[in-house]
Scaffold this active site. Structure first.
Site, PDB file in Angstrom:
ATOM      1  N   LYS A 176      -3.902 -12.799 -17.906  1.00 57.60           N
ATOM      2  CA  LYS A 176      -3.395 -14.166 -17.851  1.00 57.60           C
ATOM      3  C   LYS A 176      -3.694 -14.672 -16.455  1.00 57.60           C
ATOM      4  CE  LYS A 176      -0.523 -16.924 -16.967  1.00 57.60           C
ATOM      5  NZ  LYS A 176      -0.843 -18.053 -16.071  1.00 57.60           N
ATOM      6  N   GLU A 252       2.614  -6.654  -6.952  1.00 56.32           N
ATOM      7  CA  GLU A 252       2.199  -7.024  -5.592  1.00 56.32           C
ATOM      8  C   GLU A 252       2.737  -8.428  -5.366  1.00 56.32           C
ATOM      9  OE1 GLU A 252      -2.029  -6.397  -5.739  1.00 56.32           O
ATOM     10  OE2 GLU A 252      -1.775  -4.235  -5.799  1.00 56.32           O
ATOM     11  N   CYS A 286      -1.812 -13.301   0.780  1.00 59.36           N
ATOM     12  CA  CYS A 286      -0.504 -12.642   0.781  1.00 59.36           C
ATOM     13  C   CYS A 286      -0.309 -11.827   2.056  1.00 59.36           C
ATOM     14  CB  CYS A 286      -0.377 -11.749  -0.437  1.00 59.36           C
ATOM     15  SG  CYS A 286      -1.745 -10.591  -0.589  1.00 59.36           S
ATOM     16  N   GLU A 388       8.500 -17.563   2.713  1.00 54.94           N
ATOM     17  CA  GLU A 388       7.044 -17.600   2.592  1.00 54.94           C
ATOM     18  C   GLU A 388       6.600 -19.036   2.284  1.00 54.94           C
ATOM     19  OE1 GLU A 388       5.191 -15.907  -0.964  1.00 54.94           O
ATOM     20  OE2 GLU A 388       3.720 -14.929   0.322  1.00 54.94           O
TER      21      GLU A 388
END
Ligand code: NAD
Length: 484
Positions: A176, A252, A286, A388
């Site tokens: 996906k 992750e 990331c 973040e």
């Protein structure tokens, strides 16, 4: 105009419902994406399940390895198509996508194909109570159907980072891709068919998360394991879905990574490294650095040097020579990043550079552009330092001692990566041991050996992928004990 269909059991599947894929450079329409409903997701999972027992299962390891090499070659043979697709979806500069995204996307198949050919299995001989012997040996079986849920920041690279080892281990996958970047996963379906990967081994379903393909896939009872890269809050939702049927997950997740510069660091290398960590891929990595800690004697000089770097990027069309800075992924993400830019102002940050939207010419003014931004002067409790943002920005804080910076760097629920800049070997090793992260770079950033473990501590992930570590998730280990 392109059209993005689902790839199910080797066939292209349109649905009645589409959503738009837009180019963030100028917000122009790339084409419609066919959103998979529960029915299409079910068909993809059923196809993947059936393929586990079909010709795919009948391949010898060497044949599977050869096929995955052919997939990698297939990507490289159509390098320009993959490059154009990735650039259109993301707006990434050509220099980045051509050096990082597409080559690594292909390499992920080769690396894991070779690994699976060469990896040894453990054996233990043992004495038995009857003065005889027994031999234990491990057999690695594929886990089954793997649901692969991907983000948009490095679309092909991060997807193949999971699909490569999953297929190398003999699993089948339903991918996906992010709703913002459907193109390269779709294109990979063409390569799979071209090189003869059996139908049902690689499937792609398009759509969003909640109440869409992401949720339908992760909830599907025939999915045997879920590997996910994305935000920590999404990971929580997926973990809830995976709890039903006690399916394993590999995650992750997000980060708020610290870049730490000691006064004895090679100054120019540290500035260049932190500039990459903060601004590469428009800060949408990331592993990137949004919290920079600089030892006080070089603080002012460092801030000035990083400012100069931030102001030297060239924005523009991805194919324009010299362009090395792209837009954010979408107008939605631009809104989020700009809300943090506003918050920083409201909280009284010193804006060293940036803080807004650049003036872009012509059609580009409609794109998802924001300025590279540096702040100083905020307390550690600020949302800018704690949350973040995933944009081209960082806050720089001065520090005095090693103990202090370890405490500051670790004061976060995240634990993905860090980069430390120093010439003192002892400091470097102590920092490597003390920082609560999955990856600590010393005098570098994003230097990856694909044989090493990759993943996050704390809320930045569950499990490790990379090299033999990927086998932990993509295979089921069986112990066979033979009494001799
Ligand atoms: P996201 O979590 O918003 O979306 C990731 C994927 O999950 C998308 O495909 C989305 O459609 C799907 N999704 C969303 N909700 C879902 C649900 N309820 N059920 C199933 N699927 C769902 O993340 P993003 O915005 O695409 O990517 C950025 C994030 O990814 C950042 O937080 C970044 O730190 C993280 N990231 C982490 C790593 C890493 O290796 N740790 C690498 C890249 C990105």
């Amino acid at each position: 105009m392109n059209e993005f269909k689902n790839f199910i059991n080797g066939q292209w599947v349109a649905t009645g419902k589409t959503f738009e894929n837009r180019n963030p450079v100028d917000n122009s329409l790339i084409g419609p994406v066919h959103e998979a409903g529960r029915g299409e997701v079910d068909a993809a999972v059923q196809a993947a399940k059936a393929a586990l027992k079909g010709p795919w299962a009948g391949l010898k390891v060497d044949q599977r390895v050869d096929l995955l090499h052919a997939v990698a070659d297939g990507i490289n043979n159509r390098f320009d198509d993959f490059l154009a697709a990735e650039i259109a979806d993301t707006g990434k500069p050509h220099v980045l996508a051509s050096h990082v995204d597409i080559p690594r996307g292909a390499a992920n198949f080769k690396v894991f194909a070779d690994l699976i050919r060469n990896v040894p299995n453990e054996t233990f001989g043992m004495n038995t109570p009857d003065n005889g012997h027994a031999l234990n040996y491990a057999v690695r079986a594929p886990r089954g159907v793997i649901g692969v849920v991907c983000p948009w920041n490095l679309p092909l690279l991060l997807m193949t980072w999971k699909v490569g080892p999953a297929l190398a281990c003999g699993n089948t996958v339903v991918v996906k891709p992010s709703e913002d970047t459907p193109a390269t996963a779709t294109l990979l379906g063409e390569v799979m068919n071209q090189v003869g990967v059996p139908a049902g081994v690689y499937n792609v379903v398009h759509g969003f998360g909640p109440d869409s393909a992401g949720q339908f896939l992760t909830e599907h009872p025939l999915v045997d394991g879920i590997t996910f890269t994305g935000e920590t809050s999404t990971g929580e939702a997926i973990m809830r879905a995976a709890a039903k049927g006690v399916r394993p997950v590999s995650f992750e997740l997000g980060g708020k990574n610290a870049g730490i510069v000691f006064a004895d660091a090679d100054f120019d290398k540290a500035v260049a490294g932190i500039a990459r960590a903060a601004f590469e891929n428009t800060g949408q990595v990331c592993l990137g650095t949004e919290r920079v800690y600089v030892q006080r004697p070089i603080f002012e000089r460092f801030v000035a040097a990083l400012k100069q770097r931030a102001e030297s990027f060239k924005m523009g069309q991805p194919l324009e020579p010299g362009v090395n800075f792209g837009p954010l992924i979408s107008m939605t993400h631009k809104k989020k990043v700009l809300s943090y830019y506003e918050k920083a102002k409201a909280e009284g940050a010193v804006t060293v550079t940036g803080g807004g939207v650049p003036a872009m010419p012509g059609a580009l003014s409609a794109g998802a552009w924001v300025q590279p931004t540096i702040w100083t002067g905020l307390p550690e409790s600020s949302a800018i330092i704690r949350e973040e943002i995933f944009g081209p920005c960082c806050h720089i804080t001065p520090f005095d001692t090693e103990e202090e910076v370890i405490r500051l760097a670790n004061a976060t629920p995240y634990g993905l990566a860090s980069s430390v800049w120093t010439q003192d070997l002892s400091v470097a090793h102590r920092m490597g041991a003390a920082l609560e992260v999955g990856i600590c770079w010393i005098n570098s950033w994003f230097l990856r050996d694909l044989r090493t473990s990759f993943g996050g501590a704390k809320q930045s992930g569950i499990g490790r992928e990379g090299g033999v570590h990927s086998l932990e998730f993509y295979t089921e280990l069986r112990n066979v004990c033979v009494k001799l």
